[in-house]
Design a protein around this motif. Structure first.
Motif, PDB file in Angstrom:
ATOM      1  N   TRP A 197     -98.301 -34.123 -91.769  1.00 42.93           N
ATOM      2  CA  TRP A 197     -98.203 -32.666 -91.793  1.00 42.93           C
ATOM      3  C   TRP A 197     -98.813 -32.055 -90.543  1.00 42.93           C
ATOM      4  CZ3 TRP A 197     -99.896 -31.936 -97.634  1.00 42.93           C
ATOM      5  CH2 TRP A 197     -98.785 -32.198 -98.446  1.00 42.93           C
ATOM      6  N   GLU A 198     -98.982 -32.857 -89.497  1.00 40.06           N
ATOM      7  CA  GLU A 198     -99.669 -32.360 -88.310  1.00 40.06           C
ATOM      8  C   GLU A 198     -98.863 -31.294 -87.563  1.00 40.06           C
ATOM      9  OE1 GLU A 198    -100.146 -35.592 -85.302  1.00 40.06           O
ATOM     10  OE2 GLU A 198     -98.874 -36.711 -86.685  1.00 40.06           O
ATOM     11  N   HIS A 199     -97.548 -31.248 -87.801  1.00 42.69           N
ATOM     12  CA  HIS A 199     -96.713 -30.241 -87.140  1.00 42.69           C
ATOM     13  C   HIS A 199     -96.271 -29.145 -88.116  1.00 42.69           C
ATOM     14  CE1 HIS A 199     -96.566 -33.213 -83.978  1.00 42.69           C
ATOM     15  NE2 HIS A 199     -95.970 -34.077 -84.781  1.00 42.69           N
ATOM     16  N   THR A 200     -96.849 -29.128 -89.304  1.00 42.03           N
ATOM     17  CA  THR A 200     -96.366 -28.259 -90.388  1.00 42.03           C
ATOM     18  C   THR A 200     -97.259 -27.036 -90.545  1.00 42.03           C
ATOM     19  OG1 THR A 200     -95.612 -30.255 -91.522  1.00 42.03           O
ATOM     20  CG2 THR A 200     -95.690 -28.229 -92.815  1.00 42.03           C
ATOM     21  N   PRO A 201     -96.684 -25.846 -90.611  1.00 42.69           N
ATOM     22  CA  PRO A 201     -97.493 -24.633 -90.812  1.00 42.69           C
ATOM     23  C   PRO A 201     -98.321 -24.704 -92.090  1.00 42.69           C
ATOM     24  CG  PRO A 201     -95.244 -24.074 -90.178  1.00 42.69           C
ATOM     25  CD  PRO A 201     -95.253 -25.545 -90.451  1.00 42.69           C
ATOM     26  N   GLU A 202     -99.487 -24.091 -92.060  1.00 41.45           N
ATOM     27  CA  GLU A 202    -100.409 -24.174 -93.197  1.00 41.45           C
ATOM     28  C   GLU A 202     -99.794 -23.634 -94.475  1.00 41.45           C
ATOM     29  OE1 GLU A 202    -104.173 -22.431 -92.354  1.00 41.45           O
ATOM     30  OE2 GLU A 202    -104.629 -23.788 -90.682  1.00 41.45           O
ATOM     31  N   HIS A 203     -99.009 -22.574 -94.388  1.00 41.06           N
ATOM     32  CA  HIS A 203     -98.440 -22.008 -95.608  1.00 41.06           C
ATOM     33  C   HIS A 203     -97.405 -22.952 -96.227  1.00 41.06           C
ATOM     34  CE1 HIS A 203     -95.262 -20.794 -92.739  1.00 41.06           C
ATOM     35  NE2 HIS A 203     -94.466 -20.706 -93.789  1.00 41.06           N
ATOM     36  N   VAL A 204     -96.722 -23.741 -95.397  1.00 32.96           N
ATOM     37  CA  VAL A 204     -95.775 -24.717 -95.923  1.00 32.96           C
ATOM     38  C   VAL A 204     -96.531 -25.874 -96.581  1.00 32.96           C
ATOM     39  CG1 VAL A 204     -93.932 -26.342 -95.341  1.00 32.96           C
ATOM     40  CG2 VAL A 204     -94.020 -24.097 -94.237  1.00 32.96           C
ATOM     41  N   VAL A 205     -97.615 -26.315 -95.944  1.00 34.64           N
ATOM     42  CA  VAL A 205     -98.438 -27.370 -96.524  1.00 34.64           C
ATOM     43  C   VAL A 205     -98.959 -26.939 -97.891  1.00 34.64           C
ATOM     44  CG1 VAL A 205    -100.601 -28.650 -96.293  1.00 34.64           C
ATOM     45  CG2 VAL A 205     -99.101 -28.359 -94.312  1.00 34.64           C
ATOM     46  N   ALA A 206     -99.399 -25.685 -97.998  1.00 31.64           N
ATOM     47  CA  ALA A 206     -99.924 -25.188 -99.269  1.00 31.64           C
ATOM     48  C   ALA A 206     -98.866 -25.252-100.364  1.00 31.64           C
ATOM     49  CB  ALA A 206    -100.428 -23.761 -99.102  1.00 31.64           C
ATOM     50  N   GLU A 207     -97.631 -24.942-100.020  1.00 34.15           N
ATOM     51  CA  GLU A 207     -96.552 -25.007-101.007  1.00 34.15           C
ATOM     52  C   GLU A 207     -96.211 -26.447-101.369  1.00 34.15           C
ATOM     53  OE1 GLU A 207     -94.926 -22.576-102.720  1.00 34.15           O
ATOM     54  OE2 GLU A 207     -96.517 -21.307-101.913  1.00 34.15           O
ATOM     55  N   LEU A 208     -96.214 -27.326-100.364  1.00 35.71           N
ATOM     56  CA  LEU A 208     -95.923 -28.727-100.629  1.00 35.71           C
ATOM     57  C   LEU A 208     -96.983 -29.359-101.524  1.00 35.71           C
ATOM     58  CD1 LEU A 208     -94.741 -29.868 -97.080  1.00 35.71           C
ATOM     59  CD2 LEU A 208     -93.320 -29.672 -99.126  1.00 35.71           C
ATOM     60  N   GLN A 209     -98.212 -28.907-101.383  1.00 42.60           N
ATOM     61  CA  GLN A 209     -99.288 -29.461-102.204  1.00 42.60           C
ATOM     62  C   GLN A 209     -99.095 -29.154-103.682  1.00 42.60           C
ATOM     63  OE1 GLN A 209    -101.214 -31.690-101.488  1.00 42.60           O
ATOM     64  NE2 GLN A 209    -102.621 -31.328 -99.785  1.00 42.60           N
ATOM     65  N   LYS A 210     -98.355 -28.105-103.987  1.00 40.05           N
ATOM     66  CA  LYS A 210     -98.118 -27.758-105.384  1.00 40.05           C
ATOM     67  C   LYS A 210     -97.307 -28.844-106.099  1.00 40.05           C
ATOM     68  CE  LYS A 210     -98.262 -22.736-104.618  1.00 40.05           C
ATOM     69  NZ  LYS A 210     -97.489 -21.467-104.655  1.00 40.05           N
ATOM     70  N   SER A 211     -96.519 -29.595-105.325  1.00 38.27           N
ATOM     71  CA  SER A 211     -95.741 -30.698-105.904  1.00 38.27           C
ATOM     72  C   SER A 211     -96.493 -32.023-105.807  1.00 38.27           C
ATOM     73  CB  SER A 211     -94.390 -30.813-105.175  1.00 38.27           C
ATOM     74  OG  SER A 211     -93.641 -29.633-105.309  1.00 38.27           O
ATOM     75  N   ASN A 212     -97.759 -31.940-105.415  1.00 40.18           N
ATOM     76  CA  ASN A 212     -98.549 -33.152-105.181  1.00 40.18           C
ATOM     77  C   ASN A 212     -99.892 -33.064-105.902  1.00 40.18           C
ATOM     78  OD1 ASN A 212     -99.046 -35.703-103.906  1.00 40.18           O
ATOM     79  ND2 ASN A 212    -100.297 -34.668-102.358  1.00 40.18           N
ATOM     80  N   ARG A 213     -99.843 -32.554-107.124  1.00 36.09           N
ATOM     81  CA  ARG A 213    -101.095 -32.306-107.846  1.00 36.09           C
ATOM     82  C   ARG A 213    -101.866 -33.574-108.158  1.00 36.09           C
ATOM     83  NH1 ARG A 213     -97.528 -28.362-109.887  1.00 36.09           N
ATOM     84  NH2 ARG A 213     -98.259 -26.223-109.554  1.00 36.09           N
ATOM     85  N   ASP A 214    -101.163 -34.688-108.299  1.00 40.06           N
ATOM     86  CA  ASP A 214    -101.868 -35.934-108.604  1.00 40.06           C
ATOM     87  C   ASP A 214    -102.371 -36.639-107.351  1.00 40.06           C
ATOM     88  OD1 ASP A 214     -99.508 -36.830-107.520  1.00 40.06           O
ATOM     89  OD2 ASP A 214     -98.967 -38.148-109.184  1.00 40.06           O
ATOM     90  N   GLY A 215    -102.079 -36.065-106.187  1.00 42.81           N
ATOM     91  CA  GLY A 215    -102.552 -36.647-104.947  1.00 42.81           C
ATOM     92  C   GLY A 215    -101.908 -37.975-104.598  1.00 42.81           C
ATOM     93  N   ARG A 216    -100.804 -38.305-105.237  1.00 44.27           N
ATOM     94  CA  ARG A 216    -100.146 -39.578-104.972  1.00 44.27           C
ATOM     95  C   ARG A 216     -99.609 -39.635-103.545  1.00 44.27           C
ATOM     96  NH1 ARG A 216    -101.039 -43.946-105.094  1.00 44.27           N
ATOM     97  NH2 ARG A 216    -101.616 -43.780-107.280  1.00 44.27           N
ATOM     98  N   PHE A 217     -99.183 -38.505-103.011  1.00 44.36           N
ATOM     99  CA  PHE A 217     -98.607 -38.434-101.671  1.00 44.36           C
ATOM    100  C   PHE A 217     -99.710 -38.079-100.685  1.00 44.36           C
ATOM    101  CE2 PHE A 217     -96.311 -35.796 -98.442  1.00 44.36           C
ATOM    102  CZ  PHE A 217     -95.562 -36.814 -97.883  1.00 44.36           C
ATOM    103  N   VAL A 218     -99.922 -38.946 -99.680  1.00 43.08           N
ATOM    104  CA  VAL A 218    -101.039 -38.770 -98.748  1.00 43.08           C
ATOM    105  C   VAL A 218    -100.516 -38.788 -97.309  1.00 43.08           C
ATOM    106  CG1 VAL A 218    -103.325 -39.582 -98.056  1.00 43.08           C
ATOM    107  CG2 VAL A 218    -102.497 -40.035-100.378  1.00 43.08           C
ATOM    108  N   PRO A 219    -100.104 -37.632 -96.781  1.00 39.06           N
ATOM    109  CA  PRO A 219     -99.702 -37.610 -95.371  1.00 39.06           C
ATOM    110  C   PRO A 219    -100.908 -37.856 -94.480  1.00 39.06           C
ATOM    111  CG  PRO A 219     -99.803 -35.390 -96.256  1.00 39.06           C
ATOM    112  CD  PRO A 219    -100.021 -36.309 -97.414  1.00 39.06           C
TER     113      PRO A 219
END
Length: 269
Positions: A197-219
């Motif tokens: 997510w190093e090239h991803t705007p913070e607001h997009v990261v915040a939205e993507l995190q909503k689908s990653n509540r279990d923390g299984r996905f670790v960019p």
């Protein structure tokens, strides 16, 4: 293809929860997925409209990287987190270089096993599939079906394509990579890709995190990605770059910000 252990049944497929392999298949335009996978995939695509492009670019990197390694003379491959069979499978790529190249696939989704048995075709005696999890490297490296096909005293091409970002730090991602590479001989190669997510705007990261509540996905950013392999391989040119940029001469290739996935290829000295 190798069969499941004699007399045993494949583990049950849980269609109620999304699985990365089936979601990836959905993004690639495949048909082997369930409603939960499509719902999850659509949620991510709503935030990141380029996700299907990212999946296609990652798949294309697999083709270029596997072909590159095969052309270095490697004739046996271990592809972990292979996903559901689709055009451009590893065995198709490397057996175009040498029809006798041997490939062992490993994945932890029962649906992948089902389709691997039915769809993966190649030169007889050159392809095997393991129902195993990257987070337990010994279950892969010590599997008898792997040793029927691969000789771990000879160079191996290890493929870790879009899978390491599903291994959390508390599951010892560094140790997983170390265990795999420490068991392979000098002259082996590795190709890996990893979400960032190093090239991803913070607001997009915040939205993507909503689908990653279990923390299984670790960019992880490019530096952390490279650190997973530090001291064990020599990364070849062009180094750690977007999957879309690794040895890709297509001027219309996707931008790093749209792909959000880094790549590296290296050789174990």
């Amino acid at each position: 293809m190798t069969e499941h252990a004699a007399g045993s049944r494949p583990p049950a497929i849980d269609s109620s929860r999304p699985h990365p392999a089936r979601r990836y298949n959905y993004w690639l335009g495949g048909k082997d997925h369930f409603a939960a996978d499509r719902e999850s995939g659509d949620q991510i695509a709503a935030v990141m409209p380029s996700i299907r492009t990212a999946a296609l670019e990652n798949r294309a990197f697999l083709g270029r990287a596997a072909g590159h390694i095969a052309r270095q003379g490697v004739r046996q491959f271990l592809d972990i987190g292979t996903g559901i069979p689709a055009p451009g499978n590893t065995h198709e790529i490397v057996q175009a270089v040498d029809p006798q190249a041997r490939i062992v696939y490993a994945d932890n989704d029962p649906l992948v096993l089902t389709h691997a048995r039915a769809l993966m075709a190649g030169t007889p005696g050159t392809i095997a599939y393991l129902d195993a999890d990257l987070r337990d490297p010994a279950s892969i490296l010590d599997h008898p079906d792997l040793h029927k096909l691969l000789d771990l005293s000879e160079p191996v091409g290890l493929l870790l394509i879009a899978v390491l970002h599903f291994v959390r730090d508390d599951e010892d991602a560094d140790g997983v990579v170390a265990q795999l590479l420490d068991r392979l001989p000098a002259g082996s190669w590795v190709a890996a890709s990893h979400a960032t997510w190093e090239h991803t705007p913070e607001h997009v990261v915040a939205e993507l995190q909503k689908s990653n509540r279990d923390g299984r996905f670790v960019p992880r950013d490019g530096h952390r990605f490279a650190d997973l392999f530090a001291g064990r391989i020599e990364i070849v040119e062009p180094g750690v770059v977007s999957v879309a940029d690794w040895h890709n001469d297509n001027p219309a290739r996707a931008a790093a910000a749209d792909v959000m996935c880094n790549a590296l290829v290296g050789r174990k000295p």
